[in-house]
Write an enzyme that holds these catalytic residues in place. Structure first.
Site, PDB file in Angstrom:
ATOM      1  N   GLU A  41       0.884  -1.173   0.000  1.00 32.89           N
ATOM      2  CA  GLU A  41       0.000   0.000   0.000  1.00 32.89           C
ATOM      3  C   GLU A  41       0.912   1.210   0.000  1.00 32.89           C
ATOM      4  O   GLU A  41       1.516   1.550   1.018  1.00 32.89           O
ATOM      5  CB  GLU A  41      -0.915  -0.002   1.242  1.00 32.89           C
ATOM      6  N   ARG A  45       1.477  10.287   0.232  1.00 32.85           N
ATOM      7  CA  ARG A  45       1.857  11.333   1.199  1.00 32.85           C
ATOM      8  C   ARG A  45       3.086  12.102   0.762  1.00 32.85           C
ATOM      9  O   ARG A  45       3.574  12.945   1.509  1.00 32.85           O
ATOM     10  CB  ARG A  45       2.129  10.710   2.570  1.00 32.85           C
ATOM     11  N   LYS A 129     -10.698  -1.373   6.003  1.00 30.30           N
ATOM     12  CA  LYS A 129      -9.521  -1.067   6.811  1.00 30.30           C
ATOM     13  C   LYS A 129     -10.049  -0.515   8.142  1.00 30.30           C
ATOM     14  O   LYS A 129     -10.941   0.338   8.142  1.00 30.30           O
ATOM     15  CB  LYS A 129      -8.688  -0.018   6.080  1.00 30.30           C
TER      16      LYS A 129
HETATM   17  C1  3PG Z   1      -1.685   4.087   7.646  1.00 29.98           C
HETATM   18  O1  3PG Z   1      -1.754   4.995   6.853  1.00 29.98           O
HETATM   19  O2  3PG Z   1      -2.335   3.054   7.487  1.00 29.98           O
HETATM   20  C2  3PG Z   1      -0.857   4.276   8.872  1.00 29.98           C
HETATM   21  O3  3PG Z   1      -0.173   5.478   8.832  1.00 29.98           O
HETATM   22  C3  3PG Z   1       0.068   3.157   9.166  1.00 29.98           C
HETATM   23  O4  3PG Z   1       0.190   3.156  10.528  1.00 29.98           O
HETATM   24  P1  3PG Z   1       1.541   2.751  11.290  1.00 29.98           P
HETATM   25  O5  3PG Z   1       2.600   3.712  10.783  1.00 29.98           O
HETATM   26  O6  3PG Z   1       1.207   2.974  12.733  1.00 29.98           O
HETATM   27  O7  3PG Z   1       1.850   1.333  10.950  1.00 29.98           O
END
Ligand code: 3PG
Length: 207
Positions: A41, A45, A129
């Protein structure tokens, strides 16, 4: 890939990956695949995320390529045009979901409350999700949602780690988890591809 439920079955962990330099995109994707994780994924960003997506789509066909952090219909369009094979949003709005569902790729909308789960289920989707998983209540919260709504399968993401993943994966309504721990920023920017492969192997072994 026909639907979002199949996306959840590719790997016990969906790596949530942010890449600043598009030159890192292909080696990161290959390092994950080498470790047995054939899904990514890639978050929108960074300004260069679409370029990274195009490179992975062209050069690493063995990996199922998703676009994350989809906040607007225009981002969804651009991601699909860049080669995204599925779309992930951190939350849902009616207009964003309407738009994403027209694009012909699986969609994993982000939900965090029972009402949001019900609203997405009403649209005919049963793979979601769960974000942000840790702050929203963790495995206990998801187990509680599963009592009245057992037909939804979740990919909890946000604050999940190698250590906390098994607590989610043991739930009947969790197919996989998501997390950024497979691609730490220092490893990506330092080009430590073997380290990413090692982390991917540990994640793949959770299945
Ligand atoms: C996302 O966008 O799904 C999260 O930023 C991932 O979360 P994590 O960095 O806590 O794994």
């Amino acid at each position: 890939m026909a639907d979002a439920t199949s996306v959840l079955h590719v790997s016990p962990v969906i790596p949530v990956v942010t890449i600043a330099d598009p030159q890192h995109a292909v080696p990161v994707a290959r390092a994950l695949a080498d470790g047995g994780v054939r899904i990514i994924e890639l978050t929108l960003r960074t300004g260069s995320a679409l370029e990274s997506m195009k490179r992975i789509a062209a050069e690493v066909p063995e990996i199922l390529l998703g676009a994350g952090t989809i906040l607007t219909p225009a981002q969804a369009d651009a991601a699909v045009a860049a080669g995204a094979q599925f779309l992930v949003s951190p939350g849902v709005t009616r207009s964003l979901l309407d738009h994403m569902l027209q694009l012909g790729v699986p969609v994993l909308p982000g939900v965090a409350t029972v009402g949001e789960v019900m609203a997405v289920l009403e649209r005919g989707l049963s793979a979601m999700k769960f974000f942000p998983a840790g702050p929203a209540g963790g495995p206990k919260y998801l187990a509680a949602i599963g009592a009245p709504i057992p037909e939804v399968q979740f990919c909890p993401t946000g604050g999940v780690s190698l250590e906390s993943a098994p607590g989610y994966l043991s739930l009947p309504n969790v197919t996989c988890v998501g997390g950024s721990w497979l691609t730490p920023r220092a490893a990506v920017e330092g080009e430590y591809w073997a380290e990413i492969t090692r982390l991917a192997r540990g994640a793949a072994a959770l299945g």
